[in-house]
Design an enzyme around this catalytic site. Structure first.
Site, PDB file in Angstrom:
ATOM      1  CB  CYS A   1      -0.893   0.025   1.222  1.00  0.00           C
ATOM      2  SG  CYS A   1      -1.922  -1.431   1.380  1.00  0.00           S
TER       3      CYS A   1
ATOM      4  NE  ARG B   1       4.632   1.781  -0.769  1.00  0.00           N
ATOM      5  CZ  ARG B   1       5.589   1.636   0.147  1.00  0.00           C
ATOM      6  NH1 ARG B   1       6.767   2.162  -0.063  1.00  0.00           N
ATOM      7  NH2 ARG B   1       5.359   0.978   1.256  1.00  0.00           N
TER       8      ARG B   1
ATOM      9  CD1 TRP C   1      -0.134  -5.527  -3.970  1.00  0.00           C
ATOM     10  CD2 TRP C   1      -0.234  -6.611  -2.008  1.00  0.00           C
ATOM     11  NE1 TRP C   1       0.339  -6.797  -4.164  1.00  0.00           N
ATOM     12  CE2 TRP C   1       0.292  -7.492  -2.989  1.00  0.00           C
ATOM     13  CE3 TRP C   1      -0.389  -7.076  -0.707  1.00  0.00           C
ATOM     14  CZ2 TRP C   1       0.663  -8.793  -2.703  1.00  0.00           C
ATOM     15  CZ3 TRP C   1      -0.023  -8.380  -0.427  1.00  0.00           C
ATOM     16  CH2 TRP C   1       0.500  -9.220  -1.412  1.00  0.00           C
TER      17      TRP C   1
ATOM     18  CG  ASN D   1       1.434  -0.139   4.225  1.00  0.00           C
ATOM     19  OD1 ASN D   1       1.169  -1.291   3.904  1.00  0.00           O
ATOM     20  ND2 ASN D   1       2.668   0.343   4.185  1.00  0.00           N
ATOM     21  N   GLY D   2      -0.647  -2.216   6.039  1.00  0.00           N
ATOM     22  CA  GLY D   2      -0.250  -3.224   7.020  1.00  0.00           C
ATOM     23  C   GLY D   2      -1.390  -4.183   7.281  1.00  0.00           C
TER      24      GLY D   2
ATOM     25  CD  GLU E   1      18.058 -11.115  -9.859  1.00  0.00           C
ATOM     26  OE1 GLU E   1      17.542 -11.695  -8.889  1.00  0.00           O
ATOM     27  OE2 GLU E   1      17.645 -10.010 -10.277  1.00  0.00           O
TER      28      GLU E   1
ATOM     29  CE  LYS F   1      14.969  -8.766 -11.654  1.00  0.00           C
ATOM     30  NZ  LYS F   1      15.049  -9.417 -10.459  1.00  0.00           N
TER      31      LYS F   1
ATOM     32  CD  GLU G   1      10.724  -9.904 -10.075  1.00  0.00           C
ATOM     33  OE1 GLU G   1      11.902  -9.606 -10.111  1.00  0.00           O
ATOM     34  OE2 GLU G   1       9.990  -9.604  -9.109  1.00  0.00           O
TER      35      GLU G   1
ATOM     36  CG  HIS H   1      23.705 -34.594  -7.789  1.00  0.00           C
ATOM     37  ND1 HIS H   1      24.257 -35.756  -7.308  1.00  0.00           N
ATOM     38  CD2 HIS H   1      24.744 -33.794  -8.121  1.00  0.00           C
ATOM     39  CE1 HIS H   1      25.582 -35.657  -7.326  1.00  0.00           C
ATOM     40  NE2 HIS H   1      25.899 -34.472  -7.818  1.00  0.00           N
TER      41      HIS H   1
ATOM     42  CE  LYS I   1      11.635  -1.667  -6.319  1.00  0.00           C
ATOM     43  NZ  LYS I   1      12.496  -2.618  -7.070  1.00  0.00           N
TER      44      LYS I   1
HETATM   45  O1  M6R Z   1      13.400  -4.066  -0.827  1.00  0.00           O
HETATM   46  P1  M6R Z   1      14.099  -5.393  -0.707  1.00  0.00           P
HETATM   47  O2  M6R Z   1      15.441  -5.399  -1.383  1.00  0.00           O
HETATM   48  O3  M6R Z   1      14.178  -5.889   0.703  1.00  0.00           O
HETATM   49  O4  M6R Z   1      13.187  -6.421  -1.506  1.00  0.00           O
HETATM   50  C1  M6R Z   1      13.470  -7.785  -1.457  1.00  0.00           C
HETATM   51  C2  M6R Z   1      12.682  -8.538  -2.496  1.00  0.00           C
HETATM   52  O5  M6R Z   1      11.306  -8.412  -2.257  1.00  0.00           O
HETATM   53  C3  M6R Z   1      12.981  -8.038  -3.916  1.00  0.00           C
HETATM   54  O6  M6R Z   1      14.344  -8.128  -4.220  1.00  0.00           O
HETATM   55  C4  M6R Z   1      12.186  -8.853  -4.954  1.00  0.00           C
HETATM   56  O7  M6R Z   1      12.626 -10.168  -4.971  1.00  0.00           O
HETATM   57  C5  M6R Z   1      12.324  -8.201  -6.324  1.00  0.00           C
HETATM   58  N1  M6R Z   1      11.021  -7.891  -6.839  1.00  0.00           N
HETATM   59  C6  M6R Z   1      12.992  -9.053  -7.326  1.00  0.00           C
HETATM   60  O8  M6R Z   1      13.127  -8.421  -8.550  1.00  0.00           O
END
Ligand code: M6R
Length: 617
Positions: free
Chosen positions: A2, A27, A75, A102-103, A486, A490, A493, A509, A612
């Site tokens: 949020c 966000r 959110w 928010n929360g 990573e 990417k 997501e 394995h 985010k």
């Molecule tokens: O703000 P942060 O670096 O703590 O966020 C951690 C993860 O939520 C963040 O890296 C997430 O995995 C990304 N969306 C990946 O691209």
């Protein structure tokens, strides 16, 4: 998650609120709303979907001129993303109070039962609405909004940033913060509240980070802070070090594209003033930690989530190789809820772009309870993680808006390299020549990243060409392993396809069973000069999967004369230190995912279901 904005001042409040919400869009959210007070009346508009829906609603039903208001992007957690569940929520039968949150209010069920028993009618399925009714009810008894607000804040459990306006008190916004972010923007004759500084940075760069369990009383000409017990709290301001234009696309088709391109600068800014020309790294950020304390470190635990945890994995390779300190990397949410062994000589390093990831904050608090010192690697000034850690190494990547982390990752890895070299020097783990050669190589990274970007069209074209792929696998050894994970994250997501990253040595394995005719596999190939002989091992792994039908894209070092014989395509990156190669190899994977997602017509900056900043556990 949020986004929250509050404003009191002479400007057109609807414009300030909508502008702030737009800057917080990154966000992640699924509905939006605002409430303003005008001529003693509270007015609210809210709508599910993107901000344009709210703007259309306001255009259809204009709001009056106002100089105080609150705005929210939601959110969804409790209740679907509908108009009715969107914030603000109104309190009391006369609907004089509006509240945004928010929360998660963990004890909302018992509070709701109490209100239902009194006959309160609820308009939504949210946990939030209970707080609006409770404050309205107390206010009707005492006509003291601050007392009603603080009394209710003391009854709530869980995580919350809450903002309230009441039409009987048209000059004040009240706000409270527990386990969720809140920042104040200080103006002249006007003041702001936001989930982060992006909400108000186009109006002011003077900011105050609100502490845990604090209440803000915000008026146009004053800002006061109190504890939840009503005790006044002093505050210190800080200057926001980036401007509003840094958080705009600047002509790029997406924030992700811009942020990929920002990486040479982000790395250069992160290195700036920290690596001397002679190659010695000086981190003033941790200067309060003595050489003796560094020598006393027996073990390092890195806590982080998602992409930040892969930065942690790369840091582990660097710290263990260069500083010879044992390192374990833990997902924050796993670390927090088992029984980790943490001693006073354990150093915990928390990595987070936002500094507001609740899982990581909880891990840090737990580590501190167990007696550990905590260093943070964080990209956001004034973030909760930065406030709560014993020392902070800021990355200077600038605001990262796209949900998919790119420049924050390479800046985090860079910070990890610097920390590893500082630890190595303090412990005498590397000889002077090796130490300074590594420091000098760090200074070359921004230029080498620029060179990778100059040739990025090859990775992008390959991404576009794989738009119909159902699955892509990634392989690597050593630092190539977290880079592979990573690359897979990417793709998952932003392109919503099955992707996995494996340690290449693990293939036989189990995972090799996944390989069938035509399976695309992207392989991180180490330098042919690699002293640990990883190059021939990875070439063998490539042969094993090609024999079973895999189509291989290799990421390899310029001048590698053999890899071309074993891959359908090779993306070459400049030669660097074996551990630093992580920064160069990850960039084509970012571009590959961006192009593949774009070719599928997806929203690369705001992928479905994701936020985010993950501010709830
Ligand atoms: O703000 P942060 O670096 O703590 O966020 C951690 C993860 O939520 C963040 O890296 C997430 O995995 C990304 N969306 C990946 O691209």
């Amino acid at each position: 998650m949020c986004g929250i904005v509050g404003y009191v001042g002479p400007k057109a409040t609807v414009d300030v609120l909508i502008g702030g919400l737009r800057r917080l869009e990154y966000r992640g959210y699924d509905s939006a709303g605002i409430a303003v007070i005008s001529a003693g009346h509270l007015e609210m508009r809210k709508k599910s979907g993107k901000l344009v829906n709210l703007e259309a609603e306001i255009a259809a039903h204009p709001l009056p001129e106002s100089h105080i208001g609150i705005g929210h992007t939601r959110w969804a957690t409790h209740g679907a993303p509908t108009d009715g569940n969107a914030h603000p929520h109104l309190g009391g039968p006369a609907h004089k109070l509006a509240l945004i949150h928010n929360g998660i209010i963990e004890n909302f069920a018992e509070l709701k039962a109490e209100l239902l028993a009194e006959g309160t009618r609820f308009a939504s399925e949210t946990d939030t609405e209970v707080a609006a009714h409770l404050i309205a009810r107390e206010y009707e008894q005492t006509h003291d909004l601050f007392a009603a607000f603080s009394s209710v804040m003391n009854r709530l459990h869980g995580a919350f940033t809450i903002l309230v306006v009441h039409q009987d008190q048209p000059d004040v916004v009240l706000a409270a913060r527990r386990n969720a972010p809140l920042v104040i923007g200080l103006g002249t004759g006007e003041n702001f509240l936001g989930s982060d500084v992006a909400a108000f940075v186009e109006h002011t760069k003077r900011a105050v980070s609100v502490g845990q369990d604090e209440i803000v009383v915000l008026r146009a000409d004053s800002v006061e802070l109190f504890g939840f017990d009503g005790t006044p709290v002093a505050y210190t301001e800080f200057e926001v070090d980036w401007d509003a234009s840094a958080a705009s696309k600047g002509g790029w088709p997406s924030f992700m594209a811009k942020e990929i391109a920002d990486q040479p600068q982000a790395i250069a800014d992160t290195l700036m003033g920290r690596v001397r020309p002679d190659g010695h790294v000086v981190l003033d950020d941790i200067k309060q930690i003595s050489t003796q304390q560094i020598n006393d470190i027996e073990r390092i635990i890195i806590v982080a989530c998602g992409t930040a945890s892969y930065a942690g994995d790369v840091a582990k390779y660097a710290i263990e190789k260069w500083a010879r300190i044992p390192v374990q990397v833990e997902l924050s949410h796993e670390f927090r809820y088992r029984s980790p062994i943490v001693t006073p000589n354990t150093l915990v390093i928390a990595i987070s772009q936002s500094g507001e990831t609740m899982d990581t904050l909880m891990a840090v608090r737990y580590a501190q309870e167990l007696g550990a010192k905590v260093f943070a690697i964080c990209n956001t000034q004034g973030a909760t993680l930065a406030r709560e850690s014993d020392a902070v190494i800021y990355t200077h990547a600038g605001p990262e808006v796209a949900v998919a982390s790119t420049k924050a990752l390479t800046a985090q890895i860079t910070a990890g390299y610097m920390l590893a070299l500082v630890l190595a020097e303090a412990r005498g783990a590397l000889d002077e020549a090796h130490l300074t050669a590594l420091g000098q190589e760090l200074l070359h990274l921004p230029k080498k990243v620029s060179e990778v970007l100059e040739n990025i069209s090859q990775a992008s074209d390959l991404g576009t060409a794989h738009a119909n792929a159902k699955s892509v696998l990634f392989l690597g050894r050593n630092v190539g392993f977290p880079v592979a994970m990573e690359g897979a994250l990417k793709l998952k997501e932003i392109a919503y396809i099955h992707a996995e990253g494996f340690a290449a040595g693990e293939l036989k394995h189990g995972p090799i069973a996944l390989i069938e005719e035509g399976q695309p596999v992207i392989v991180m190939v180490p330098s042919p000069d690699d002293v640990d002989s990883l190059h021939p091992k990875v070439i063998s792994n490539i042969q094993e999967i090609r024999a079973r039908g895999a189509k291989v894209i290799a990421i390899a070092e310029e001048g590698d004369g053999t890899v071309g014989n074993y891959a359908e395509a090779v993306i070459y990156v400049p030669k660097t230190d074996a551990i630093m190669a992580a920064v160069l190899c990850v960039i084509p994977l970012q571009a590959f995912a961006l192009a593949l997602s774009t070719a599928k017509g997806l929203d690369v900056d705001q992928p479905r279901n994701l936020a985010k900043s993950v501010t709830v556990e």
